[in-house]
Design a protein around this motif. Structure first.
Motif, PDB file in Angstrom:
ATOM      1  N   THR A 171      13.218  12.462  35.638  1.00 60.03           N
ATOM      2  CA  THR A 171      13.540  12.489  34.213  1.00 60.03           C
ATOM      3  C   THR A 171      15.043  12.382  34.041  1.00 60.03           C
ATOM      4  O   THR A 171      15.809  13.074  34.720  1.00 60.03           O
ATOM      5  CB  THR A 171      13.043  13.804  33.571  1.00 60.03           C
ATOM      6  N   PHE A 172      15.456  11.503  33.140  1.00 63.06           N
ATOM      7  CA  PHE A 172      16.859  11.286  32.807  1.00 63.06           C
ATOM      8  C   PHE A 172      17.030  11.551  31.320  1.00 63.06           C
ATOM      9  O   PHE A 172      16.054  11.578  30.577  1.00 63.06           O
ATOM     10  CB  PHE A 172      17.251   9.819  33.077  1.00 63.06           C
ATOM     11  N   GLU A 173      18.278  11.702  30.874  1.00 67.14           N
ATOM     12  CA  GLU A 173      18.515  11.735  29.431  1.00 67.14           C
ATOM     13  C   GLU A 173      18.096  10.392  28.878  1.00 67.14           C
ATOM     14  O   GLU A 173      18.620   9.361  29.269  1.00 67.14           O
ATOM     15  CB  GLU A 173      20.000  11.979  29.139  1.00 67.14           C
ATOM     16  N   GLY A 174      17.091  10.384  28.019  1.00 69.39           N
ATOM     17  CA  GLY A 174      16.653   9.147  27.389  1.00 69.39           C
ATOM     18  C   GLY A 174      15.612   8.358  28.137  1.00 69.39           C
ATOM     19  O   GLY A 174      15.231   7.276  27.696  1.00 69.39           O
ATOM     20  N   GLY A 175      15.126   8.858  29.296  1.00 69.16           N
ATOM     21  CA  GLY A 175      14.135   8.068  29.994  1.00 69.16           C
ATOM     22  C   GLY A 175      13.544   8.717  31.222  1.00 69.16           C
ATOM     23  O   GLY A 175      13.879   9.848  31.582  1.00 69.16           O
ATOM     24  N   THR A 176      12.642   7.967  31.863  1.00 66.80           N
ATOM     25  CA  THR A 176      11.981   8.417  33.085  1.00 66.80           C
ATOM     26  C   THR A 176      11.890   7.258  34.070  1.00 66.80           C
ATOM     27  O   THR A 176      11.934   6.084  33.681  1.00 66.80           O
ATOM     28  CB  THR A 176      10.543   8.912  32.811  1.00 66.80           C
ATOM     29  N   ILE A 177      11.763   7.606  35.339  1.00 65.73           N
ATOM     30  CA  ILE A 177      11.462   6.638  36.387  1.00 65.73           C
ATOM     31  C   ILE A 177      10.361   7.270  37.224  1.00 65.73           C
ATOM     32  O   ILE A 177      10.521   8.372  37.746  1.00 65.73           O
ATOM     33  CB  ILE A 177      12.696   6.291  37.242  1.00 65.73           C
ATOM     34  N   ARG A 178       9.226   6.539  37.309  1.00 66.85           N
ATOM     35  CA  ARG A 178       8.047   7.093  37.975  1.00 66.85           C
ATOM     36  C   ARG A 178       7.332   6.032  38.792  1.00 66.85           C
ATOM     37  O   ARG A 178       7.372   4.856  38.459  1.00 66.85           O
ATOM     38  CB  ARG A 178       7.064   7.633  36.937  1.00 66.85           C
ATOM     39  N   GLY A 179       6.641   6.516  39.830  1.00 60.04           N
ATOM     40  CA  GLY A 179       5.750   5.655  40.579  1.00 60.04           C
ATOM     41  C   GLY A 179       5.871   5.810  42.072  1.00 60.04           C
ATOM     42  O   GLY A 179       6.732   6.533  42.575  1.00 60.04           O
ATOM     43  N   PRO A 180       4.981   5.107  42.787  1.00 61.83           N
ATOM     44  CA  PRO A 180       5.024   5.136  44.244  1.00 61.83           C
ATOM     45  C   PRO A 180       6.154   4.268  44.792  1.00 61.83           C
ATOM     46  O   PRO A 180       6.483   3.225  44.224  1.00 61.83           O
ATOM     47  CB  PRO A 180       3.652   4.581  44.657  1.00 61.83           C
ATOM     48  N   VAL A 181       6.732   4.730  45.899  1.00 60.86           N
ATOM     49  CA  VAL A 181       7.829   4.024  46.564  1.00 60.86           C
ATOM     50  C   VAL A 181       7.470   3.859  48.035  1.00 60.86           C
ATOM     51  O   VAL A 181       6.983   4.800  48.669  1.00 60.86           O
ATOM     52  CB  VAL A 181       9.155   4.815  46.444  1.00 60.86           C
ATOM     53  N   TYR A 182       7.716   2.658  48.554  1.00 60.22           N
ATOM     54  CA  TYR A 182       7.602   2.399  49.984  1.00 60.22           C
ATOM     55  C   TYR A 182       8.892   1.675  50.383  1.00 60.22           C
ATOM     56  O   TYR A 182       9.234   0.641  49.811  1.00 60.22           O
ATOM     57  CB  TYR A 182       6.385   1.530  50.298  1.00 60.22           C
ATOM     58  N   ALA A 183       9.616   2.247  51.345  1.00 59.99           N
ATOM     59  CA  ALA A 183      10.906   1.675  51.756  1.00 59.99           C
ATOM     60  C   ALA A 183      10.938   1.474  53.255  1.00 59.99           C
ATOM     61  O   ALA A 183      10.547   2.354  54.017  1.00 59.99           O
ATOM     62  CB  ALA A 183      12.048   2.595  51.328  1.00 59.99           C
ATOM     63  N   THR A 184      11.438   0.307  53.670  1.00 61.76           N
ATOM     64  CA  THR A 184      11.614   0.009  55.081  1.00 61.76           C
ATOM     65  C   THR A 184      13.104   0.144  55.430  1.00 61.76           C
ATOM     66  O   THR A 184      13.968   0.051  54.565  1.00 61.76           O
ATOM     67  CB  THR A 184      11.105  -1.401  55.411  1.00 61.76           C
ATOM     68  N   HIS A 185      13.371   0.332  56.707  1.00 56.71           N
ATOM     69  CA  HIS A 185      14.722   0.655  57.169  1.00 56.71           C
ATOM     70  C   HIS A 185      15.687  -0.521  57.062  1.00 56.71           C
ATOM     71  O   HIS A 185      15.360  -1.646  57.408  1.00 56.71           O
ATOM     72  CB  HIS A 185      14.640   1.126  58.628  1.00 56.71           C
ATOM     73  N   CYS A 186      16.881  -0.227  56.574  1.00 59.67           N
ATOM     74  CA  CYS A 186      18.008  -1.151  56.557  1.00 59.67           C
ATOM     75  C   CYS A 186      19.160  -0.458  57.285  1.00 59.67           C
ATOM     76  O   CYS A 186      19.736   0.495  56.748  1.00 59.67           O
ATOM     77  CB  CYS A 186      18.449  -1.461  55.132  1.00 59.67           C
ATOM     78  N   PRO A 187      19.527  -0.907  58.479  1.00 57.63           N
ATOM     79  CA  PRO A 187      20.607  -0.247  59.225  1.00 57.63           C
ATOM     80  C   PRO A 187      21.920  -0.186  58.446  1.00 57.63           C
ATOM     81  O   PRO A 187      22.712   0.732  58.652  1.00 57.63           O
ATOM     82  CB  PRO A 187      20.748  -1.113  60.482  1.00 57.63           C
ATOM     83  N   SER A 188      22.166  -1.130  57.523  1.00 56.24           N
ATOM     84  CA  SER A 188      23.423  -1.097  56.765  1.00 56.24           C
ATOM     85  C   SER A 188      23.493   0.100  55.819  1.00 56.24           C
ATOM     86  O   SER A 188      24.572   0.418  55.322  1.00 56.24           O
ATOM     87  CB  SER A 188      23.610  -2.394  55.971  1.00 56.24           C
TER      88      SER A 188
END
Length: 190
Positions: A171-188
């Motif tokens: 939850t942010f002031e004025g909004g939301t960010i929701r959902g599933p996340v899948y992230a793969t590795h980035c060495p940088s």
């Protein structure tokens, strides 16, 4: 716009509390549903395997009636010696899908989520969740920080080809960010 991206990223990093010590949250319930989870990552209690629905990214931001997706996510590992103690996930829309570099094109938006290595599938509060909206689609603020956030881990692999899967509700002031996340590795991002 790339200079703005670099400057905002540096400001964001400088503004983070930098805590990198692992959190000892104790035991918890089994992670449960994380795709075809047959094996566990040493020491985390979370399934390593993550395919099909587990490997989905469906993260959506809604601010003042405007909705925008994040189309990819990348994982960085923070180490103390040879041990991973924290994770950094960057979810993006726009820009280059390759691992980010200082000369990468600026994405439309980036969400940066930092959190200690989860011990199990119990919900945790991330260390920080920050939105950089370079296109100004959702907010005109240079950096919007979540006022509340819950991250529920689903799968984690730290060795070989690292990846992480979790559900985010921020939850942010004025909004939301929701959902599933899948992230793969980035060495940088390490």
């Amino acid at each position: 716009m790339s200079a703005r991206f670099v400057l905002l990223s540096l400001l964001l990093l400088a503004g983070c509390d930098g805590a990198s010590s692992p959190v000892d949250a104790g035991g918890g319930d089994d992670a449960g549903s994380a795709g075809d989870a047959a094996s566990e990552d040493a020491g985390t209690g979370l399934p390593e395997a993550c395919t099909d629905d587990c490997a989905a990214l469906d993260l959506t931001a809604t601010f003042d009636g405007n909705t925008a997706p994040f189309t990819r996510a990348q994982l960085g590992l923070e180490r103390e010696g040879d041990r991973v103690v924290a994770l950094r996930v960057e979810a993006h829309d726009g820009g280059d899908p390759a691992c980010p570099t200082m000369s990468s094109p600026t994405p439309d938006r980036t969400l940066i989520i930092t959190f200690p290595v989860p011990e199990d599938g119990a919900p945790i509060a991330p260390t920080s969740v920050s939105l950089l909206d370079f296109a100004g689609t959702l907010t005109t603020e240079p950096v919007a920080r979540a006022t509340e956030a819950t991250l529920t881990p689903r799968a984690l692999r730290l060795e070989g080809e690292p990846h992480v899967a979790f559900d985010l509700d921020a939850t942010f002031e004025g909004g939301t960010i929701r959902g599933p996340v899948y992230a793969t590795h980035c060495p940088s991002l390490d």
